[in-house]
Motif scaffolding. Structure first.
Motif, PDB file in Angstrom:
ATOM      1  N   ARG A  26       0.813  -1.214   0.000  1.00 59.33           N
ATOM      2  CA  ARG A  26       0.000   0.000   0.000  1.00 59.33           C
ATOM      3  C   ARG A  26       0.851   1.270   0.000  1.00 59.33           C
ATOM      4  O   ARG A  26       0.477   2.271  -0.601  1.00 59.33           O
ATOM      5  CB  ARG A  26      -0.930   0.017   1.219  1.00 59.33           C
ATOM      6  CG  ARG A  26      -1.939  -1.116   1.248  1.00 59.33           C
ATOM      7  CD  ARG A  26      -2.857  -0.978   2.446  1.00 59.33           C
ATOM      8  NE  ARG A  26      -3.777  -2.099   2.571  1.00 59.33           N
ATOM      9  CZ  ARG A  26      -4.671  -2.246   3.546  1.00 59.33           C
ATOM     10  NH1 ARG A  26      -4.751  -1.307   4.493  1.00 59.33           N
ATOM     11  NH2 ARG A  26      -5.461  -3.287   3.583  1.00 59.33           N
ATOM     12  N   SER A  27       1.925   1.238   0.714  1.00 60.00           N
ATOM     13  CA  SER A  27       2.745   2.434   0.888  1.00 60.00           C
ATOM     14  C   SER A  27       3.620   2.701  -0.332  1.00 60.00           C
ATOM     15  O   SER A  27       4.407   1.860  -0.745  1.00 60.00           O
ATOM     16  CB  SER A  27       3.624   2.283   2.127  1.00 60.00           C
ATOM     17  OG  SER A  27       4.622   3.276   2.157  1.00 60.00           O
ATOM     18  N   ASN A  28       3.487   3.906  -0.897  1.00 59.34           N
ATOM     19  CA  ASN A  28       4.374   4.298  -1.995  1.00 59.34           C
ATOM     20  C   ASN A  28       5.810   4.461  -1.517  1.00 59.34           C
ATOM     21  O   ASN A  28       6.756   4.241  -2.280  1.00 59.34           O
ATOM     22  CB  ASN A  28       3.884   5.598  -2.630  1.00 59.34           C
ATOM     23  CG  ASN A  28       2.809   5.364  -3.674  1.00 59.34           C
ATOM     24  OD1 ASN A  28       2.539   4.216  -4.048  1.00 59.34           O
ATOM     25  ND2 ASN A  28       2.192   6.424  -4.152  1.00 59.34           N
ATOM     26  N   LYS A  45       7.231   1.088  -1.656  1.00 60.61           N
ATOM     27  CA  LYS A  45       7.493   0.694  -3.045  1.00 60.61           C
ATOM     28  C   LYS A  45       8.768   1.320  -3.570  1.00 60.61           C
ATOM     29  O   LYS A  45       9.656   0.639  -4.096  1.00 60.61           O
ATOM     30  CB  LYS A  45       6.320   1.107  -3.941  1.00 60.61           C
ATOM     31  CG  LYS A  45       5.061   0.272  -3.781  1.00 60.61           C
ATOM     32  CD  LYS A  45       3.972   0.749  -4.725  1.00 60.61           C
ATOM     33  CE  LYS A  45       2.693  -0.050  -4.522  1.00 60.61           C
ATOM     34  NZ  LYS A  45       1.622   0.387  -5.438  1.00 60.61           N
ATOM     35  N   GLU A  61       1.971  10.152   2.239  1.00 59.59           N
ATOM     36  CA  GLU A  61       2.728   9.493   3.307  1.00 59.59           C
ATOM     37  C   GLU A  61       3.011  10.510   4.408  1.00 59.59           C
ATOM     38  O   GLU A  61       3.604  11.558   4.162  1.00 59.59           O
ATOM     39  CB  GLU A  61       4.046   8.941   2.762  1.00 59.59           C
ATOM     40  CG  GLU A  61       3.878   8.033   1.560  1.00 59.59           C
ATOM     41  CD  GLU A  61       3.568   6.595   1.945  1.00 59.59           C
ATOM     42  OE1 GLU A  61       3.747   6.241   3.119  1.00 59.59           O
ATOM     43  OE2 GLU A  61       3.159   5.834   1.058  1.00 59.59           O
ATOM     44  N   TYR A  65       6.640  -5.276  -0.582  1.00 59.51           N
ATOM     45  CA  TYR A  65       6.324  -3.858  -0.702  1.00 59.51           C
ATOM     46  C   TYR A  65       6.032  -3.424  -2.138  1.00 59.51           C
ATOM     47  O   TYR A  65       5.485  -2.335  -2.351  1.00 59.51           O
ATOM     48  CB  TYR A  65       7.452  -3.000  -0.124  1.00 59.51           C
ATOM     49  CG  TYR A  65       7.329  -2.819   1.369  1.00 59.51           C
ATOM     50  CD1 TYR A  65       6.546  -1.811   1.916  1.00 59.51           C
ATOM     51  CD2 TYR A  65       7.973  -3.696   2.234  1.00 59.51           C
ATOM     52  CE1 TYR A  65       6.422  -1.659   3.283  1.00 59.51           C
ATOM     53  CE2 TYR A  65       7.858  -3.552   3.612  1.00 59.51           C
ATOM     54  CZ  TYR A  65       7.077  -2.534   4.130  1.00 59.51           C
ATOM     55  OH  TYR A  65       6.946  -2.392   5.487  1.00 59.51           O
TER      56      TYR A  65
END
Length: 495
Positions: free
Chosen positions: A187-189, A192, A264, A461
């Motif tokens: 989910r977290s950019n 990623k 974020e 991720y």
């Protein structure tokens, strides 16, 4: 503390065995019969016009070995042993020293020394301390943290001559960071981009340093032995590091566009948690002091190689410097390792020896030149402008990892072929082969393309699609930057 992903084991941080795809399983089953049939057909067919009998036999053995190296029905070092045995036995080389003498090549000693230096870095915890210190000192914001992680990867490339070792050092630190930032896998950019840039930075930093992976060392051996080059540590660094840095900087900002960090916001108290991890390492250990002294001394010798003769009357070669560094790591009282702790991958040494043996057999028998001559004719490369040939070779080399997942196998296949191509076209083979070699570490498109990819992908991720998107852009930019350097920067530094 965040758990290490399944792909990174606690006992030595070694990657767990990868599950084979159906395609790989089929290739494994068909590998031996395909290799035997192909080798026998090439061996017993009528000798083509313009080809010597020795060249035909060398091509037959090379083709069989190549199929076995790609399909891996048996370990790659066993294939090399078979090739080394067969080359003089069937008359592919007149002197068996061409086959059996490769294990004594200076680049093999360089690889042995690289493994010893890697083991020293890991045992001493110096790499982990350096990484945590840089992040707590300079990573005050998410973007700065990402940039610091990239810089750490580039710094470690000088001291840890193993892509997998650097990944296993970096991934646990990234996981600590992402846990502090409350970044959820998938989910977290931030998660990623951090993991994807970890893959990229590992690959690009490796491209910039000759000793950062065995594939670079093998490539230099081919360039110096077959192309008549004189490429050393600083030559590679001056040629490749600027292209690696430029590509990384461009793609760093592209990554921030592809995976925006605007949403974020969980970055509070991160520094305190990371400082706690650094505190757990305690004060500098004796092993760390020894490791940093040896590494600095080794790098200074590499960096001053061109000036040593004027300064002290003699010169340490790249290989001699590496062996000296390894010796210092092993000496009683002075060093920090025992022989059992060196973790030298002898199977890779044997593989490299076999790769050199078949490559040199093809070169000495003129088999490689004959093959390349036919390829040149079929593709019409001889009618191409030489500048266009340079660009085509760089792009072919860059994207060849989509077919061959092993860097060392790609180097073994492609670098001698490109050298032969340059000779056939009347081009200087050294800059062409060097530029191609600089692309060999860009194995970043899919998780199975390298162990580093698998280790980072195992964190969960990023998705396969995320990696493909980012990698296509990175590889294209990298090929463009290297192509441009061929016509500009290479001339400035005299290559």
């Amino acid at each position: 503390m965040t758990e290490v992903p399944e792909t990174v084991q606690k006992d030595g941080n070694k990657p767990s065995p990868e599950k084979k795809s159906k395609t790989e399983e089929v290739m494994k089953k068909l590998g031996i019969p395909l290799a035997v049939i192909a080798a026998l057909l090439l061996f017993f067919m009528p000798t083509p016009e313009g080809m010597s009998l020795e060249a035909q036999r060398a091509i037959a053995i090379f083709t069989g070995a190549l199929i076995l190296w790609i399909t891996t029905p048996i370990p790659i070092y066993l294939t090399s042993i078979i090739a080394i045995l067969l080359l003089p036995l069937v008359g592919a080389v007149e002197d068996q020293e061409v086959a059996f003498g490769t294990l004594g090549f200076d680049v093999i000693w360089l690889m042995v020394s690289a493994f010893i230096l890697t083991s020293a870095m890991i045992k001493s915890n110096l790499g982990r301390r350096l990484s945590l210190w840089m992040i707590t000192r300079f990573g005050k914001t998410p973007k700065m943290t990402l940039l610091v992680l990239v810089i750490i990867n580039f710094v470690l490339a000088f001291f840890v001559p193993s892509t997998t070792a650097r990944a296993t050092l970096m991934v646990p630190i990234c996981l600590i960071l992402l846990e502090v930032y409350k970044a959820l896998p998938g989910r977290s950019n931030l998660g990623k981009v951090m993991m994807l840039q970890g893959v990229q930075a590992d690959a690009l930093a490796t491209s910039g340093v000759m000793t950062a992976t065995s594939g670079n060392i093998i490539a230099v051996g081919f360039i110096n032995d077959q192309a008549g080059g004189n490429i050393g540590y600083m030559d590679w660094l001056l040629a490749s590091m600027p292209t690696a840095i430029i590509t990384m900087l461009i793609t760093f900002f592209i990554g921030l566009k592809l995976f925006s960090l605007k949403d974020e916001s969980n970055f509070h108290n991160a520094t305190n948690t990371l400082k706690d991890e650094l505190k757990k390492l305690g004060s500098f250990s004796i092993d760390e002091k020894k490791a940093v002294t040896i590494f600095i001394f080794t790098v200074i010798l590499w960096a001053t190689g061109d000036y040593q003769k004027d300064w002290i009357g003699f010169e340490f070669s790249t290989e001699q410097t590496a062996v000296l560094g390894a010796l210092l790591c092993l000496l009683p009282r002075i060093g920090l390792l025992t022989w059992k702790e060196t973790n030298i991958k002898w199977e890779l040494m044997i593989f490299a020896a076999g790769a050199y043996a078949v490559g040199n057999a093809l070169d000495k028998s003129k088999g490689a030149e004959w093959i390349i001559g036919k390829v040149v004719g079929a593709l019409g490369l001889e009618q191409m402008n030489h500048a266009l040939v340079y660009v085509v070779v760089v792009f072919l080399s860059m994207y060849s990892h989509l077919i061959f997942t092993s860097k060392t196998v790609r180097v073994t296949i492609l670098i001698p072929a490109f050298i032969a191509l340059a000779k056939t076209l009347g081009m200087d083979p050294v800059p062409l082969a060097l530029a191609a070699a600089m692309t060999m570490t860009y194995t970043i498109t899919l998780p199975p393309h390298s162990k580093v990819n698998t280790i980072y992908f195992g964190t969960g991720y990023f998705s396969v699609l995320d990696q493909v998107k980012y990698a296509i852009v990175t590889c294209f930019i990298g090929a463009c930057v290297i192509s441009l350097a061929l016509f500009t920067w290479f001339k400035v530094i005299g290559i």
